[in-house]
Scaffold this motif. Sequence first.
Motif, PDB file in Angstrom:
ATOM      1  N   LYS A  71       0.848  -1.196   0.000  1.00  0.00           N
ATOM      2  CA  LYS A  71       0.000   0.000   0.000  1.00  0.00           C
ATOM      3  C   LYS A  71       0.879   1.239   0.000  1.00  0.00           C
ATOM      4  CE  LYS A  71      -3.648  -2.281   2.708  1.00  0.00           C
ATOM      5  NZ  LYS A  71      -2.929  -3.546   2.950  1.00  0.00           N
ATOM      6  N   ASP A  72       0.460   2.243  -0.776  1.00  0.00           N
ATOM      7  CA  ASP A  72       1.116   3.543  -0.723  1.00  0.00           C
ATOM      8  C   ASP A  72       0.036   4.620  -0.663  1.00  0.00           C
ATOM      9  OD1 ASP A  72       0.140   3.901  -3.283  1.00  0.00           O
ATOM     10  OD2 ASP A  72       2.078   3.676  -4.278  1.00  0.00           O
ATOM     11  N   LYS A  73       0.415   5.868  -0.826  1.00  0.00           N
ATOM     12  CA  LYS A  73      -0.544   6.952  -0.641  1.00  0.00           C
ATOM     13  C   LYS A  73      -1.637   6.980  -1.708  1.00  0.00           C
ATOM     14  CE  LYS A  73       2.218  10.492  -3.056  1.00  0.00           C
ATOM     15  NZ  LYS A  73       2.849  11.822  -2.905  1.00  0.00           N
ATOM     16  N   TYR A  74      -1.441   6.213  -2.814  1.00  0.00           N
ATOM     17  CA  TYR A  74      -2.449   6.179  -3.861  1.00  0.00           C
ATOM     18  C   TYR A  74      -3.376   4.966  -3.749  1.00  0.00           C
ATOM     19  CZ  TYR A  74       0.765   9.570  -5.865  1.00  0.00           C
ATOM     20  OH  TYR A  74       1.578  10.653  -6.056  1.00  0.00           O
ATOM     21  N   THR A  75      -3.153   4.112  -2.786  1.00  0.00           N
ATOM     22  CA  THR A  75      -3.941   2.894  -2.638  1.00  0.00           C
ATOM     23  C   THR A  75      -5.271   3.201  -1.966  1.00  0.00           C
ATOM     24  OG1 THR A  75      -1.933   1.549  -2.467  1.00  0.00           O
ATOM     25  CG2 THR A  75      -3.979   0.558  -1.693  1.00  0.00           C
ATOM     26  N   THR A  76      -6.355   2.832  -2.625  1.00  0.00           N
ATOM     27  CA  THR A  76      -7.700   3.003  -2.059  1.00  0.00           C
ATOM     28  C   THR A  76      -8.464   1.693  -1.980  1.00  0.00           C
ATOM     29  OG1 THR A  76      -8.628   3.496  -4.251  1.00  0.00           O
ATOM     30  CG2 THR A  76      -7.858   5.368  -2.931  1.00  0.00           C
TER      31      THR A  76
END
Length: 307
Positions: free
Chosen positions: A171-176
């Motif tokens: 997961k990174d900051k773009y993972t939703t």
Amino acid sequence: MPTILGQNQYGKAENRVVKITRDGATHHIKDLNVSVALSGDMEEVHYSGSNANVLPTDTTKNTVFAFAKEYGIESAEQFGIHLARHFVTSQEPIRQARIRIEEYAWERIETSDANSRFIGADEVKHSFVRKGQEIRLTQITYDGERWEVVSGLKDLVVMNSTNSEFWGYVKDKYTTLPEAYDRILATQVSGRWRFNWTDDEQKMPHWEKSYEQTKKHMLQAFAETYSLSLQQTLYQMGARIINNRSEIDEVRFSLPNKHHFLVDLEPFGLKNDNEVYFAADRPYGLIEATILRDGCEARIPVDMTNL
């Protein structure tokens, strides 16, 4: 000369041939789409336009239809082998023939006992409905010494409505995407498998049985694998084929993930207990991989559309 001729081939593509075998009142259908590609001593036709070594593509078309009568169509593979051998052995300039075949399946229409009183019991054996599960494929390549047979299928849509999860991913900051512990797993299978048969007529596989058994093992693996990823399911499908079909050395799959997303019903005061989904057609995840018998090298192209 500043340029030279590279890889080239020519032939007649997509010859639609339907062969009806009439066994008394019982009829059988083979419905093929046959593409012929020939290569060899063809430099001069490209450089000067001389057709001295060129077998017309119209002739290749006629050969397909004549062979359907002369040899019949026992299987797509056997029919392709007859064609490839003919083109290479009958025309000296032709050094290699590649035959690609799509097969469209039909099944017999069953009629009720009440209707059979009026149309006759024998007559119900000649009515068919096109089967829509998948399109069967094969490619036969022959250079006068070596054979390569790659078969497969496309457009086989399968689904597991449970026994699939997807969690624990990066997961990174773009993972939703939320983690899923009970999801639908669906895909549209495009697969190819390469046979280890080379030229021994006595050891030639039973092509029809091999196809049916290969498809069976593929589907059983899909259904029986508790999946934590589509990659895991893909590997199990290929491994099951390799482990159960000794005539096959390589399997390659391209599996688009046919995403099904839970619909948010809370605005309507309803609870969605894994019952109502939105089926998204695009964009989609695309999972591809090759599974090999230990000690074998991969030969099926990564881009299977070029097969």
